[in-house]
Design an enzyme around this catalytic site. Structure first.
Site, PDB file in Angstrom:
ATOM      1  N   PHE A 206       4.416   5.139   2.979  1.00 19.27           N
ATOM      2  CA  PHE A 206       3.907   4.516   3.806  1.00 19.27           C
ATOM      3  C   PHE A 206       3.911   3.048   3.770  1.00 19.27           C
ATOM      4  CE2 PHE A 206       0.881   1.753   1.067  1.00 19.27           C
ATOM      5  CZ  PHE A 206       1.497   2.048  -0.371  1.00 19.27           C
ATOM      6  N   LYS A 207       4.658   2.364   2.952  1.00 20.38           N
ATOM      7  CA  LYS A 207       5.202   0.904   3.090  1.00 20.38           C
ATOM      8  C   LYS A 207       5.573   0.719   4.232  1.00 20.38           C
ATOM      9  CE  LYS A 207       5.358   0.375  -2.024  1.00 20.38           C
ATOM     10  NZ  LYS A 207       5.002   1.549  -2.514  1.00 20.38           N
TER      11      LYS A 207
END
Ligand SMILES: *Cc1c(COP(=O)(O)O)cnc(C)c1O
Length: 469
Positions: A111-112
């Site tokens: 998700f980064k």
């Protein structure tokens, strides 16, 4: 939009300066002076928008005054166009009213990418306008480094140096960093552990003489722009499940309190969020606070969910600021105490307020593997260990079965094959198409001793697109 420090002493900045700032000069973190609040009608009108269009509407107030609308739109379309799924953040149903929000379709499968793909582009835009160049330094135990490098690979005005502990990151994670070749990309393997890497980055921020005047920028999770970008997918998920006319619950695997803090902000901006669950692994300082008002530093426990292996949660200070009526002096005093004693507790009524805002659970490795097996058996979905922690917490802490429960799926299971193997359910899945040849790609990386001068010397020699500063 103006931004103020959680410790109340640093000057207020605009978005552009906050983007470049990292920590405030008083040691605090920047937060918006006033949070935008959307009406029910506004949120309802966003149903069906493509991800980048929704992102524009949610984030526009935060960049107002710094980035022109047309530029921001173009940046967002480019950012989220780079994701490998048309929906960008698809929802996948696990059970009756239970969903995983898949946040792992970006270039590095975690998700980064949502924040760091945007951060790289925003930095380049602002730096081009100013005619400036910067150096980024960061330490990583895996996910952050590859996402930051991917986010900056096309930046004209940025040289990025990522330190990782030599031979102590997984091969997939190392290759995701070292196979990105570019004259502005610098991977440094340190003969030491992750803490050694982090200490060297911290020391470099504290004493920047080796940079000969070039600005040093941080991309760790304290950077405001990263939090901002993460607010969007809470709106995206909730609107698809019926918001603003129906409320939604979220369970968030978290370490540094960054991702879940974005959910807290989404709620304060008008999204009907009925429950926010803090899901931690055995490194459970956040759960100890939420369940017992004890924010005490413990030793580090390595787990099967390494991206949440932390001793303290860097974004927790942003919540403390709100819990204390945005009184910077009170926050500074608490953090001074924490610095000297390693312990922190808040007054009873403030803690009660925190309990009202968040539920929490700590999930150990055994329960993580059990949950991977449980979900695989129920519906054939293979979870990564971080996401599995979110599912476990959702199932244990859920307040209402009538309200949709969304678990943030923070990584693709292929990144963490050890947990999948331990769960004993399936072969680790194959790499997705855009990474299929990862193990054949050439790597570039410099191994350096665990020595600050050696690292700073290297940055000085290569910080200008591979040439000396
Ligand atoms: C970074 C990371 C987390 C934790 O994110 P926070 O911002 O610390 O809450 C969870 N899962 C994965 C896969 C990560 O990479």
């Amino acid at each position: 939009m103006r931004y103020i420090s959680t410790r109340g002493q640093a000057p207020a900045l605009n978005f552009e300066d906050v983007l470049l700032a990292g920590l405030a000069s008083d040691g605090g973190l920047y937060v918006p002076e006033n949070l935008p609040r959307f009406t029910v009608e506004e949120i309802a009108s966003w149903a069906g928008l493509p991800y980048h269009e929704l992102a524009f509407r949610v984030m526009r107030p935060f960049v107002a005054g710094s980035i022109a609308d047309a530029d921001f739109k173009a940046i967002l379309e480019d950012t989220y166009g780079a994701f490998a799924h048309g929906a960008v953040a698809p929802l996948r149903q696990l059970d009756g009213n239970e969903w995983v929000l898949e946040l792992f379709h970006g270039p590095t499968l975690a998700f980064k990418d949502f924040a760091l793909q945007l951060l790289g582009r925003l930095l380049d835009h602002v730096l081009t306008k100013r005619g400036e160049r910067v150096v980024i330094m960061g330490a990583t135990s895996g996910d952050t480094g590859s996402a930051a490098i991917e986010g900056c690979r096309r930046c004209e005005n940025v040289d990025i140096f990522i330190l990782h502990p030599h031979q102590r990151v997984s091969e997939v994670q190392r290759r995701q960093m070292t196979t990105i070749l570019g004259e502005n990309i610098h991977n440094i393997a340190i003969e030491g552990n992750f803490d050694d890497c982090q200490e060297m980055v911290k020391a470099s921020f504290a004493d920047q003489g080796f940079l000969k005047g070039t600005r040093l920028v941080a991309v760790n999770s304290i950077n405001w722009a990263r939090i901002m970008a993460q607010i969007v997918y809470y709106f995206h998920a909730a609107i698809q499940l019926g918001a603003p006319h129906r409320s939604v619950a979220f369970s968030v695997p978290t370490g540094n309190f960054g991702d879940i803090f974005a959910g807290y902000l989404a709620r304060n901006m008008g999204l009907p969020v009925n429950q926010l669950i803090v899901a931690t692994n055995r490194n459970d300082i956040l759960h100890r606070f939420m369940s017992g008002n004890r924010y005490d530093k413990d030793t580090l426990h390595p787990t099967l969910s390494p991206s949440m292996d932390i001793m303290v949660s860097s974004n927790f200070e942003r919540l403390l600021f709100d819990l204390h009526g945005r009184n910077g002096a009170a926050v500074a005093a608490l953090l001074d105490t924490f610095k000297t004693t390693g312990k922190l507790a808040v007054e009873d009524d403030r803690w009660t307020e925190a309990r009202r805002l968040f539920d929490s659970l700590a999930v150990d490795d055994e329960a993580t593997c059990r949950t991977i097996a449980e979900v695989y058996g129920q519906c054939g979905e293979l979870l990564d260990p971080h996401t599995a922690i979110g599912v476990r917490a959702a199932r244990e802490c859920r307040r209402s079965l009538a309200i949709p429960m969304v678990i943030l799926g923070t990584a693709h299971p292929v990144k963490f094959p050890e947990a999948v193997e331990k769960a004993g359910v399936a072969q680790a899945p194959a790499l997705p198409a855009h990474l299929a040849d990862l193990f054949q790609r050439p790597e570039r990386c410099t191994v350096l001793a665990n020595d600050l001068k050696a690292v700073q010397g290297f940055v000085g020699q290569h910080g200008n697109r591979g040439k000396p500063l």
